[in-house]
Design a protein around this motif. Sequence first.
Motif, PDB file in Angstrom:
ATOM      1  N   LYS A   1      -1.262   1.437   8.387  1.00  0.00           N
ATOM      2  CA  LYS A   1      -0.437   0.219   8.469  1.00  0.00           C
ATOM      3  C   LYS A   1      -1.267  -1.052   8.449  1.00  0.00           C
ATOM      4  N   LEU A   2      -2.579  -0.915   8.591  1.00  0.00           N
ATOM      5  CA  LEU A   2      -3.434  -2.107   8.602  1.00  0.00           C
ATOM      6  C   LEU A   2      -4.205  -2.172   7.291  1.00  0.00           C
ATOM      7  N   ILE A   3      -3.537  -2.682   6.258  1.00  0.00           N
ATOM      8  CA  ILE A   3      -4.116  -2.822   4.923  1.00  0.00           C
ATOM      9  C   ILE A   3      -3.779  -4.231   4.434  1.00  0.00           C
ATOM     10  N   TYR A   4      -4.757  -4.873   3.750  1.00  0.00           N
ATOM     11  CA  TYR A   4      -4.619  -6.293   3.410  1.00  0.00           C
ATOM     12  C   TYR A   4      -4.632  -6.514   1.903  1.00  0.00           C
ATOM     13  N   ASP A   5      -4.406  -7.774   1.521  1.00  0.00           N
ATOM     14  CA  ASP A   5      -4.453  -8.190   0.110  1.00  0.00           C
ATOM     15  C   ASP A   5      -3.504  -7.370  -0.765  1.00  0.00           C
ATOM     16  N   ASN A   6      -2.371  -6.982  -0.255  1.00  0.00           N
ATOM     17  CA  ASN A   6      -1.403  -6.202  -1.043  1.00  0.00           C
ATOM     18  C   ASN A   6      -1.957  -4.893  -1.598  1.00  0.00           C
ATOM     19  N   GLU A   7      -3.007  -4.377  -0.984  1.00  0.00           N
ATOM     20  CA  GLU A   7      -3.491  -3.044  -1.362  1.00  0.00           C
ATOM     21  C   GLU A   7      -2.515  -2.011  -0.825  1.00  0.00           C
ATOM     22  N   LYS A   8      -2.597  -0.776  -1.347  1.00  0.00           N
ATOM     23  CA  LYS A   8      -1.631   0.238  -0.948  1.00  0.00           C
ATOM     24  C   LYS A   8      -2.317   1.469  -0.372  1.00  0.00           C
ATOM     25  N   HIS A   9      -1.733   2.003   0.686  1.00  0.00           N
ATOM     26  CA  HIS A   9      -2.255   3.254   1.224  1.00  0.00           C
ATOM     27  C   HIS A   9      -1.680   4.436   0.450  1.00  0.00           C
ATOM     28  N   ILE A  10      -2.558   5.362   0.095  1.00  0.00           N
ATOM     29  CA  ILE A  10      -2.080   6.580  -0.562  1.00  0.00           C
ATOM     30  C   ILE A  10      -2.565   7.774   0.237  1.00  0.00           C
ATOM     31  N   SER A  11      -1.627   8.650   0.579  1.00  0.00           N
ATOM     32  CA  SER A  11      -2.015   9.886   1.251  1.00  0.00           C
ATOM     33  C   SER A  11      -2.381  10.905   0.187  1.00  0.00           C
ATOM     34  N   ILE A  12      -3.541  11.525   0.338  1.00  0.00           N
ATOM     35  CA  ILE A  12      -3.985  12.519  -0.645  1.00  0.00           C
ATOM     36  C   ILE A  12      -2.957  13.656  -0.765  1.00  0.00           C
ATOM     37  N   ALA A  13      -2.251  13.932   0.332  1.00  0.00           N
ATOM     38  CA  ALA A  13      -1.264  15.013   0.318  1.00  0.00           C
ATOM     39  C   ALA A  13      -0.123  14.741  -0.654  1.00  0.00           C
ATOM     40  N   SER A  14       0.089  13.458  -0.991  1.00  0.00           N
ATOM     41  CA  SER A  14       1.221  13.109  -1.851  1.00  0.00           C
ATOM     42  C   SER A  14       0.909  13.269  -3.340  1.00  0.00           C
ATOM     43  N   LEU A  15      -0.322  13.666  -3.667  1.00  0.00           N
ATOM     44  CA  LEU A  15      -0.704  13.718  -5.085  1.00  0.00           C
ATOM     45  C   LEU A  15      -0.115  14.917  -5.822  1.00  0.00           C
TER      46      LEU A  15
ATOM     47  N   SER B   1       4.015  -5.901  11.040  1.00  0.00           N
ATOM     48  CA  SER B   1       3.527  -6.861  10.038  1.00  0.00           C
ATOM     49  C   SER B   1       2.985  -8.129  10.686  1.00  0.00           C
ATOM     50  N   GLU B   2       3.509  -8.497  11.854  1.00  0.00           N
ATOM     51  CA  GLU B   2       2.936  -9.660  12.544  1.00  0.00           C
ATOM     52  C   GLU B   2       1.493  -9.402  12.976  1.00  0.00           C
ATOM     53  N   MET B   3       1.245  -8.240  13.524  1.00  0.00           N
ATOM     54  CA  MET B   3      -0.124  -7.919  13.944  1.00  0.00           C
ATOM     55  C   MET B   3      -1.031  -7.822  12.711  1.00  0.00           C
ATOM     56  N   ARG B   4      -0.490  -7.226  11.664  1.00  0.00           N
ATOM     57  CA  ARG B   4      -1.254  -7.081  10.423  1.00  0.00           C
ATOM     58  C   ARG B   4      -1.687  -8.447   9.881  1.00  0.00           C
ATOM     59  N   LYS B   5      -0.752  -9.387   9.888  1.00  0.00           N
ATOM     60  CA  LYS B   5      -1.053 -10.734   9.377  1.00  0.00           C
ATOM     61  C   LYS B   5      -2.153 -11.398  10.187  1.00  0.00           C
ATOM     62  N   GLU B   6      -2.083 -11.252  11.499  1.00  0.00           N
ATOM     63  CA  GLU B   6      -3.095 -11.849  12.372  1.00  0.00           C
ATOM     64  C   GLU B   6      -4.470 -11.210  12.106  1.00  0.00           C
ATOM     65  N   PHE B   7      -4.491  -9.890  11.965  1.00  0.00           N
ATOM     66  CA  PHE B   7      -5.755  -9.204  11.652  1.00  0.00           C
ATOM     67  C   PHE B   7      -6.333  -9.712  10.326  1.00  0.00           C
ATOM     68  N   GLU B   8      -5.456  -9.899   9.350  1.00  0.00           N
ATOM     69  CA  GLU B   8      -5.928 -10.333   8.030  1.00  0.00           C
ATOM     70  C   GLU B   8      -6.594 -11.711   8.095  1.00  0.00           C
ATOM     71  N   LYS B   9      -5.996 -12.619   8.870  1.00  0.00           N
ATOM     72  CA  LYS B   9      -6.557 -13.952   9.045  1.00  0.00           C
ATOM     73  C   LYS B   9      -7.958 -13.872   9.662  1.00  0.00           C
TER      74      LYS B   9
END
Length: 396
Positions: free
Chosen positions: A206-220, A289-297
Amino acid sequence: MIAERATKVKPSPTLAVDSKAKQLKAKGMDVVNFGVGEPDFDTPEHIKEAAIKAIKDGFTKYTPVGGIDELKEAIIEKLEKDNKLTYNKENIVVSCGAKHSLYNIAQALFGPGDEVIIPSPYWVSYPDQVLLNDAIPIIVNTYEEDEFMLRPEVLKEKITSRSKALILNSPSNPTGFIYTENALKEIAEIALKHNLYIISDEIYEKLIYDNEKHISIASLSEEIKEKTIVVNGLSKAYAMTGWRIGYAAGHTEIIKTMTTIQSQSTSNPTSIAQKAAVAALRGNQNCVSEMRKEFEKRRNFLVQELNRIPGVSCKMPKGAFYVFPNISNIFGKKIDKNIINSSMDLSIYLLEKALVALVPGSAFGAEGYIRISYATSMENLSKGIDRISKALEQLI
Ligand SMILES: *Cc1c(COP(=O)(O)O)cnc(C)c1O
């Protein structure tokens, strides 16, 4: 007196730095702590209320060992929605934190002589959990120029007939980098060919920045999903480190074995914390998302400031709440008669002379780096950076 297995493990080095910093603090020193591995935010209010309600309702007894159905269902919904992974309740076990989930996996899968491949820099508990189960950690280097993603050819070189599993962690603690879909595809292909299990620690998803995306290897693919155990938890996304709720999703037989192991060791995770976890997963996600935004800053500020310090170079990480600057250009520099020759030397110097606590890269199997956590206020970040910068100016 002590069992041999237990003599092979050491206390978590990140906790060791943290406790040294706390000792100095207790003596009245104004230490800036960049060593912490947990969000500095408070657990969101609606989650706390769910726990208070659980207490008042008398939901304070043993629960089913692997977690209550309601929580398993909330986890299944989350994995479907966020990761496009479909599981049933037999595929889920809830434990006392993701660390506990990882430990149960190690107990269920690893035995004497089994080799477990761990890319470095690694999270500190992976090698020790392997050792505690009489298996052999095989450390494989990754490189800054690859954003610390494991190179397929390097992985292939380390595979033997005894290779049992590969541990992946994306976003990564300590580097903050994430695996791309392509890199995961290549690794999945190798894992399937050599019949390796993949343990995928996704605690920072859940802590990913710059509009990058998390991908779980299991979903491949369905095939790789069968060989992957996905590990996740509530600690980092919801600022719930003290509640101790983590979970694993995977093949029925492995999950069943982990549940049996849990039934003979810890039993169920805390009933109250399970109710809080349901509220976290099913409630409004704005808090995340609020915590995420603060971390990104904070990340943006920290990377910019670090790159202004001579001898330090810091790539922009994409997730988690750590930066992992390269400090190898400082090696060989002196203060009085002391030479800084390692990340540990530098960490001790910065703690003692600048009152800034951080973790040396060597703790994660990566010399030449330090880990700085930005799970602390902007004010502390700017104070700490200032101190580091002044302390490094004194080196000649
Ligand atoms: C924090 C952390 C965990 C463990 O979190 P729990 O509090 O046990 O859920 C697992 N893996 C990594 C990489 C972490 O940083």
